[in-house]
Design a protein around this motif. Structure first.
Motif, mmCIF file in Angstrom:
data_model
loop_
_atom_site.group_PDB
_atom_site.id
_atom_site.type_symbol
_atom_site.label_atom_id
_atom_site.label_comp_id
_atom_site.label_asym_id
_atom_site.label_seq_id
_atom_site.Cartn_x
_atom_site.Cartn_y
_atom_site.Cartn_z
ATOM 1 N N LYS A 98 0.941 -1.086 -0.119
ATOM 2 C CA LYS A 98 0.118 0.009 -0.029
ATOM 3 C C LYS A 98 1.067 1.219 0.163
ATOM 4 C CE LYS A 98 -3.956 1.976 2.114
ATOM 5 N NZ LYS A 98 -5.119 1.806 3.420
ATOM 6 N N SER B 164 1.790 2.392 -3.346
ATOM 7 C CA SER B 164 0.480 2.599 -4.339
ATOM 8 C C SER B 164 0.525 1.460 -5.297
ATOM 9 C CB SER B 164 0.505 3.727 -4.759
ATOM 10 O OG SER B 164 0.603 5.024 -3.769
ATOM 11 N N ASN C 44 -0.720 -1.468 -7.552
ATOM 12 C CA ASN C 44 -2.048 -2.296 -8.073
ATOM 13 C C ASN C 44 -1.642 -3.034 -9.222
ATOM 14 O OD1 ASN C 44 -3.059 0.861 -7.064
ATOM 15 N ND2 ASN C 44 -4.297 -0.803 -6.242
ATOM 16 N N PHE D 123 -0.311 5.419 -8.419
ATOM 17 C CA PHE D 123 -0.849 6.643 -8.293
ATOM 18 C C PHE D 123 -0.080 7.972 -7.467
ATOM 19 C CE2 PHE D 123 -5.094 4.167 -8.269
ATOM 20 C CZ PHE D 123 -5.070 4.257 -9.524
ATOM 21 N N SER D 124 0.659 7.509 -6.685
ATOM 22 C CA SER D 124 1.389 8.171 -5.603
ATOM 23 C C SER D 124 2.374 8.997 -6.308
ATOM 24 C CB SER D 124 2.032 7.823 -4.549
ATOM 25 O OG SER D 124 2.795 6.857 -4.814
ATOM 26 N N GLN E 177 -4.971 7.759 -12.525
ATOM 27 C CA GLN E 177 -6.373 7.808 -12.067
ATOM 28 C C GLN E 177 -7.123 8.289 -13.238
ATOM 29 O OE1 GLN E 177 -7.171 9.008 -7.965
ATOM 30 N NE2 GLN E 177 -5.042 8.925 -7.502
ATOM 31 N N GLY F 167 -11.648 0.043 -11.919
ATOM 32 C CA GLY F 167 -10.666 -0.325 -10.901
ATOM 33 C C GLY F 167 -10.900 -2.046 -10.595
ATOM 34 N N SER G 104 -8.094 -3.910 -5.968
ATOM 35 C CA SER G 104 -8.903 -2.858 -6.565
ATOM 36 C C SER G 104 -8.965 -1.426 -5.816
ATOM 37 C CB SER G 104 -10.263 -3.332 -6.740
ATOM 38 O OG SER G 104 -10.372 -4.736 -7.161
ATOM 39 N N PRO G 105 -8.373 -0.377 -6.584
ATOM 40 C CA PRO G 105 -8.451 0.806 -6.089
ATOM 41 C C PRO G 105 -10.032 1.397 -5.951
ATOM 42 C CG PRO G 105 -7.883 1.183 -8.248
ATOM 43 C CD PRO G 105 -7.903 -0.511 -8.007
ATOM 44 N N ASP G 106 -10.278 2.413 -5.374
ATOM 45 C CA ASP G 106 -11.421 3.090 -5.254
ATOM 46 C C ASP G 106 -11.970 3.952 -6.609
ATOM 47 O OD1 ASP G 106 -11.735 1.901 -2.677
ATOM 48 O OD2 ASP G 106 -10.960 3.586 -1.603
ATOM 49 N N VAL H 78 -9.295 3.704 -13.748
ATOM 50 C CA VAL H 78 -7.994 3.990 -14.366
ATOM 51 C C VAL H 78 -8.051 4.534 -15.979
ATOM 52 C CG1 VAL H 78 -5.726 3.238 -14.776
ATOM 53 C CG2 VAL H 78 -6.680 2.654 -12.632
#
Length: 337
Positions: A30, A33, A35, A143-144, A176, A213, A219-221, A224
């Motif tokens: 996490k 970031s 995925n 994402f970060s 994102q 996602g 799975s991100p919230d 993409v």
């Protein structure tokens, strides 16, 4: 790296990406970031979006367990360089390298600080005015780091540095969905922002398609977007990167308000004359909203800002948020100036 030679792009039978993740007990971190894309058909669709990779040189950033990596190799890339920060993935990447007859080079590093000057060989170079070289940068970005990374790469594109010392190298990247939409947002669009103008200034940028996602693990919230960038031969704003980036950052900081509010913070609070001078030279109305301004307006504003900085060089490094200057700005607000 030598000149491409004929080879068989098809890889030998390999375990499914999902099985590779299970075998090596790979879990997304996490804090990084991460995925993963485990659906190989989706990996192939992303790579197809980049265009023909036959006999090309490719740099993949953040390969992770190697889904996109495998698709790039099977698409016929002559050589693939991968930049990976997390060394847990190295065994799977080494297996792909062996399966591809050593068509890969694996770099251990943080792409945010990675010097990409030598990532592509000099013999593929093309003049900036010519068609892009047979080279691509591809990545499922965490994402970060995605926004600071594309800002850094836009700076290198503007200066023809790093990977872009070889010519107008194209990029196919994931962001994102909201960020992808901002990058392509036109004038008066709700998503129009600093990133919109910067991406569109130095590149032809296209939001190719959106991935749910749910296709990622974990799975991100958010969904993409897959975005493709082709550097422009000539940017729409001709002023140097540092002036463009700073002016846009300030103007869009107060996005719903009059552009004058953001421009004021480019200068000390006791120099309102400079804001008036910039707007007058640029022929932009002080009441205009940032999202309503066209690239031609920003071109004139950036040129005016540079002229002012040339006249008073200390202004380029002026930071209204520094401890000393922040006090002056608070006092200005208290006085309702």
């Amino acid at each position: 790296m030598s000149t491409p030679v004929a080879f068989v792009a098809k890889l030998p039978p390999l375990p499914a990406i999902k099985e590779v993740v299970r075998l090596y007990k790979l879990r997304a971190k996490k804090q990084l970031s991460q995925n993963f894309i485990l659906n190989y058909n989706l990996c192939k669709r992303i790579i197809k979006t980049a265009g023909s990779l036959k006999n090309s040189y490719v740099c993949e950033v953040g390969p992770g367990p190697g889904g996109l990596t495998r698709a790039i190799l099977e698409a016929g890339a002559a050589h693939l360089s991968v930049i990976e920060k997390d060394d847990r993935f190295f065994p799977t990447l080494e297996e792909l390298n062996a399966a591809s007859h050593n068509r890969m080079k694996i770099y251990h590093g943080d792409v945010l600080h990675f010097n990409m000057y030598d990532i592509f060989p000099p013999e593929i170079s093309r003049d900036w005015s010519e068609e892009p070289p047979n080279a691509h940068i591809i990545g499922n970005l965490p994402f970060s780091v995605s926004t600071p990374l594309i800002i850094r790469w836009l700076r290198e594109i503007s200066r023809k540095e790093g990977a872009w010392s070889r010519g107008r190298v194209r990029l196919t990247l994931t962001f994102q969905k909201e960020i992808a939409e901002r990058m392509v947002a036109p004038v008066m669009n709700d998503q129009r922002c600093r990133l919109s103008v910067m991406c569109q200034n130095w590149c032809d940028v296209q939001h190719k398609f959106t991935i749910t996602g749910k296709a990622f693990v974990p799975s991100p919230d958010v969904d993409v977007g897959v975005v493709q960038f082709t550097p422009r031969i000539t940017p729409q704003i001709l002023t140097a990167f540092e002036y463009v980036e700073k002016l846009l950052r300030h103007v869009f900081h107060y996005r719903p308000k009059m552009c004058r509010k953001g421009i004021e913070t480019l200068f000390p609070p006791d120099r309102p004359d400079l804001t008036r001078r910039l707007l007058t030279r640029a022929d932009v109305h002080a009441d205009s909203r940032s999202y309503s301004l066209h690239v031609e307006d920003f071109d004139r504003m950036c040129q005016a800002y540079k002229e002012i900085c040339d006249e008073e060089p200390h202004l380029l490094t002026y930071d209204y948020r520094s401890k000393e200057n922040a006090v002056l700005w608070r006092n200005r607000k208290l006085l309702n100036i």
